[in-house]
Design a protein around this motif. Structure first.
Motif, PDB file in Angstrom:
ATOM      1  N   ALA A 282       0.863  -1.342  -0.020  1.00  0.00           N
ATOM      2  CA  ALA A 282      -0.021  -0.065   0.121  1.00  0.00           C
ATOM      3  C   ALA A 282       0.914   1.330   0.019  1.00  0.00           C
ATOM      4  O   ALA A 282       1.843   1.423   0.864  1.00  0.00           O
ATOM      5  CB  ALA A 282      -0.954  -0.105   1.288  1.00  0.00           C
ATOM      6  N   HIS A 283       0.658   2.221  -0.961  1.00  0.00           N
ATOM      7  CA  HIS A 283       1.326   3.417  -1.204  1.00  0.00           C
ATOM      8  C   HIS A 283       0.983   4.578  -0.151  1.00  0.00           C
ATOM      9  O   HIS A 283      -0.098   4.589   0.218  1.00  0.00           O
ATOM     10  CB  HIS A 283       1.104   3.836  -2.449  1.00  0.00           C
ATOM     11  N   ARG A 284       2.255   5.057   0.653  1.00  0.00           N
ATOM     12  CA  ARG A 284       2.015   6.155   1.449  1.00  0.00           C
ATOM     13  C   ARG A 284       1.170   5.858   2.734  1.00  0.00           C
ATOM     14  O   ARG A 284       0.342   6.362   3.241  1.00  0.00           O
ATOM     15  CB  ARG A 284       1.527   7.502   0.951  1.00  0.00           C
TER      16      ARG A 284
ATOM     17  N   ALA B 285       3.049  -1.881   3.808  1.00  0.00           N
ATOM     18  CA  ALA B 285       2.876  -0.557   3.629  1.00  0.00           C
ATOM     19  C   ALA B 285       4.046   0.262   3.167  1.00  0.00           C
ATOM     20  O   ALA B 285       5.109   0.134   3.954  1.00  0.00           O
ATOM     21  CB  ALA B 285       2.129   0.176   4.855  1.00  0.00           C
ATOM     22  N   GLU B 286       4.170   1.188   2.008  1.00  0.00           N
ATOM     23  CA  GLU B 286       5.100   2.043   1.882  1.00  0.00           C
ATOM     24  C   GLU B 286       5.033   3.376   2.537  1.00  0.00           C
ATOM     25  O   GLU B 286       3.715   3.744   2.519  1.00  0.00           O
ATOM     26  CB  GLU B 286       5.218   2.186   0.299  1.00  0.00           C
ATOM     27  N   ILE B 287       6.152   3.708   3.003  1.00  0.00           N
ATOM     28  CA  ILE B 287       5.851   5.024   3.878  1.00  0.00           C
ATOM     29  C   ILE B 287       7.073   5.908   3.488  1.00  0.00           C
ATOM     30  O   ILE B 287       8.357   5.372   3.022  1.00  0.00           O
ATOM     31  CB  ILE B 287       6.042   5.003   5.323  1.00  0.00           C
TER      32      ILE B 287
ATOM     33  N   LEU C 271      14.437  -1.071   2.321  1.00  0.00           N
ATOM     34  CA  LEU C 271      14.679   0.449   2.436  1.00  0.00           C
ATOM     35  C   LEU C 271      14.965   0.822   0.739  1.00  0.00           C
ATOM     36  O   LEU C 271      15.243  -0.001  -0.002  1.00  0.00           O
ATOM     37  CB  LEU C 271      15.963   0.691   3.054  1.00  0.00           C
ATOM     38  N   SER C 272      14.096   1.850   0.309  1.00  0.00           N
ATOM     39  CA  SER C 272      14.114   2.166  -0.905  1.00  0.00           C
ATOM     40  C   SER C 272      14.402   3.719  -0.854  1.00  0.00           C
ATOM     41  O   SER C 272      14.185   4.481   0.287  1.00  0.00           O
ATOM     42  CB  SER C 272      12.948   2.141  -1.811  1.00  0.00           C
ATOM     43  N   SER C 273      15.116   4.284  -2.111  1.00  0.00           N
ATOM     44  CA  SER C 273      15.205   5.818  -2.146  1.00  0.00           C
ATOM     45  C   SER C 273      15.496   6.130  -3.729  1.00  0.00           C
ATOM     46  O   SER C 273      15.929   5.366  -4.469  1.00  0.00           O
ATOM     47  CB  SER C 273      16.221   6.347  -1.227  1.00  0.00           C
ATOM     48  N   PHE C 274      15.020   7.239  -4.097  1.00  0.00           N
ATOM     49  CA  PHE C 274      15.445   7.884  -5.323  1.00  0.00           C
ATOM     50  C   PHE C 274      17.013   8.396  -5.094  1.00  0.00           C
ATOM     51  O   PHE C 274      17.487   8.661  -6.265  1.00  0.00           O
ATOM     52  CB  PHE C 274      14.683   9.224  -5.728  1.00  0.00           C
ATOM     53  N   SER C 275      17.531   8.675  -4.068  1.00  0.00           N
ATOM     54  CA  SER C 275      18.847   8.937  -3.979  1.00  0.00           C
ATOM     55  C   SER C 275      19.834   7.879  -3.387  1.00  0.00           C
ATOM     56  O   SER C 275      20.054   7.210  -2.619  1.00  0.00           O
ATOM     57  CB  SER C 275      18.922   9.946  -2.607  1.00  0.00           C
TER      58      SER C 275
HETATM   59  O1  G3P Z   1       8.185   4.185  -3.043  1.00  0.00           O
HETATM   60  C1  G3P Z   1       7.353   4.440  -4.117  1.00  0.00           C
HETATM   61  C2  G3P Z   1       6.842   5.706  -4.325  1.00  0.00           C
HETATM   62  O2  G3P Z   1       6.237   6.085  -3.135  1.00  0.00           O
HETATM   63  C3  G3P Z   1       7.789   6.531  -4.728  1.00  0.00           C
HETATM   64  O3  G3P Z   1       7.150   7.873  -5.230  1.00  0.00           O
HETATM   65  O4  G3P Z   1       6.719  10.335  -4.845  1.00  0.00           O
HETATM   66  O5  G3P Z   1       5.042   8.571  -3.921  1.00  0.00           O
HETATM   67  O6  G3P Z   1       7.433   8.648  -3.127  1.00  0.00           O
HETATM   68  P1  G3P Z   1       6.441   8.938  -4.258  1.00  0.00           P
END
Ligand code: G3P
Ligand code: MG
Length: 251
Positions: free
Chosen positions: A13-15, A40-42, A151-155
């Protein structure tokens, strides 16, 4: 192809739980649980004085009744904000939660976290290390190992700092659409076991390229069940979704 172990569900689940509750709150995660979600993604970042908290944006403007940069506020100031009223009156007074409290709820209720390290600009390494060390403190008990967060990140810098601080946690490298030319190299620099891409980016060829480099594949934010099923059929391991009421939770 020698794909790493991937102990994460097919749906996350996103956010917290998408858009039916204020994002990145405990209320959202509870809603996801009510819909059967156990992952859940946070988005996690640092307050000005070093507390890890859940918020997507660099400022409090969009998702609370506060104004200004998160990095310019103390945790005490942030804890007083209302992170629910912007969504709807039902959630009025919902607080911004700390990472610590959310993790405690998730441990108690068997919810796996995908902790996105979401640093404010300029705080990439500091935030990556802080998230990794706090995750270590939360999940070091062997009883909690089955719920060890991804753990995930764009950075890339944040992921490298997380790896240096607590290498035992799996990492996924997030990328925007379109993928940068050096996405495989950045995954390898971060020691990531997966690419986490915008689902619109993914094609069977990209998934095959990831597999050729021993990378798992996750994607965000797919809210259509038929599209999610297509992605899984292509070999995607995990789909992050807002649509907890449309896409059933799957292990
Ligand atoms: O982690 C996946 C997704 O949440 C990335 O995009 O901008 O919703 O954090 P954003
Ligand atoms: Mg996120």
């Amino acid at each position: 192809m020698n794909l790493p172990h991937w102990p994460y569900p097919k749906t996350i689940a996103h956010r917290g739980a998408g858009k039916r509750a204020p994002e990145n709150t405990l209320a959202a995660i509870r809603l996801g649980v009510a819909y059967g979600y156990r992952a859940a993604e946070i988005d996690v970042k640092l307050s000005g004085d070093g507390t890890l908290l859940l918020m997507h944006d660099d400022t409090t403007n969009r998702t609370s009744d506060g104004r200004g940069r998160v990095a310019a506020k103390t945790w005490h100031q942030l804890a007083l904000l209302d992170a629910g009223s912007w969504h709807s009156n039902v959630f009025a007074g919902e607080p911004i939660p700390t990472y610590w409290r959310v993790a405690k709820y998730c441990i108690a209720n068997g919810v796996q976290l995908n902790t996105e390290i979401k640093p404010c600009i300029g705080r990439e390494r500091e935030t990556g290390a802080a998230v990794a060390l706090e995750t270590q403190a939360l999940f070091s008990d062997p009883a909690n190992h089955a719920l060890k967060p991804l753990l995930s990140s764009f950075s890339t810098d944040a992921l490298v700092a997380a790896r240096d601080a607590a290498p035992e946690f799996d990492r996924a490298h997030l990328f925007e659409d379109p993928l940068p030319w050096d996405w495989v190299a950045r995954c390898k620099t971060a020691g990531a076991i997966a690419i986490d891409a915008n689902w619109h980016t993914l094609t069977p060829a990209i998934i095959s390229e990831a597999h050729d480099h021993d990378l798992r594949v996750a994607c965000y934010t797919c809210n259509d069940l038929a599209e999610a099923e297509k992605l899984w059929s292509w070999g995607v391991d995990t789909v992050i979704t807002d649509a907890v009421d449309v896409i059933p939770f799957q292990r």
